[in-house]
Design a protein around this motif. Structure first.
Motif: not given
Length: 275
Positions: A154-160, A181-185, A207-212
């Motif tokens: 639910a990434d988009h709606d949650l941030l909205t 992308n979500m991590a950076l947002s 996920l592992r890339e996001a953690a970086k």
């Protein structure tokens, strides 16, 4: 989690660590003695404090009691998004009362879960989840405590919704499971990202890339026990004592020293939860 797999062995101690999100009741704690036993086991490997989290009203009541049984335990209270259809006036009044307790350090877990509607009997529909999420955001702001978020597909709606309502001062994405992308947002908004045993799964590439990309001052670690037991014990029962396995896996992904990461995440937990 499989009942057929035995519990993981105690990891090599790594201290200090705070388990930013666990469910002691689901780990088998029922009273003060069993709560202390679980927390003692965690403390023996360096996990000195835990935040036990509610997903329904009974669990919220229990979490607050547990936090008064042992000064190493803190509580978070809310209705899980899949149970948002139980958020009637009576439930709201009780959650407001529980959230004011000094041993409660967050409002959670709340948020949006788009995976379960249509699959889980009795699951709140998306519209009801959004309405409940808005109410919990407001509660967190009123009691001036962090908002602990459950986010599934639910990434988009949650941030909205967060942007529309205006987030509280501190927002924690528990068991972060989205991509870079979500991590950076989230990082750009100042939100805190908490990583669980899933970051140790070799197939969790995104996920592992996001953690970086998460800055040191915006990262926490958690077990979400009894679920998401880290590799190589995936499928076995999880407990707060397993957290050092996750910290070491996360440190490897981020190319950090495990002890340094333990100290960083502990300092963040103390700051974010004010413990």
């Amino acid at each position: 989690m499989s009942a057929k797999r035995s519990a993981p062995e105690l990891p090599e101690p790594l201290a200090p660590i705070v388990d930013a999100h666990t469910h002691l009741d689901a780990c088998g704690a029922t009273d003060a003695a069993s709560t202390v036993a679980i927390v003692d086991r965690a403390a023996s490997v360096g996990v000195g404090r835990v935040v036990t989290v509610a997903d329904d009203l009974d669990a919220a009541r229990w979490a607050v009691r547990a936090a008064h049984w042992d000064d190493r335990v803190f509580a978070a209270v809310a209705l899980h998004p899949t149970r948002a259809n139980a958020l009637d006036d009576e439930a709201k009044a009780e959650l407001e009362r529980l959230a004011e307790d000094p041993r409660v350090v967050a409002v959670g877990e709340t948020g949006l879960d788009y995976y379960w509607p249509g699959k889980l009997d009795g699951c709140a529909d998306i519209e009801t989840q959004i309405e409940g999420f808005r109410w919990h955001i407001d509660l967190a702001k009123r009691v001036r405590k962090p908002l602990m978020i459950h986010n599934r597909e639910a990434d988009h709606d949650l941030l909205t919704v967060l942007l529309d309502e205006g987030p509280p001062e501190r927002v924690i994405f528990h068991c972060f499971s989205s991509d870079t992308n979500m991590a950076l947002s989230c990082v750009a908004e100042g939100y805190i990202l908490s990583f669980s045993g899933t970051v140790s799964f070799k197939n969790a590439h995104e996920l592992r890339e996001a953690a970086k990309v998460v800055p040191d001052d915006q990262i926490l670690v958690e077990t979400d026990a009894p679920y998401l037991t880290p590799h190589p014990f995936r499928g076995a029962p999880n407990e707060p004592y397993c957290l050092p396995y996750t910290v070491r896996a996360l440190a490897e992904v981020r190319e950090q020293d495990p002890l340094e990461l333990a100290e960083i995440t502990t300092a963040n937990a103390r700051r974010v939860y004010r413990i």
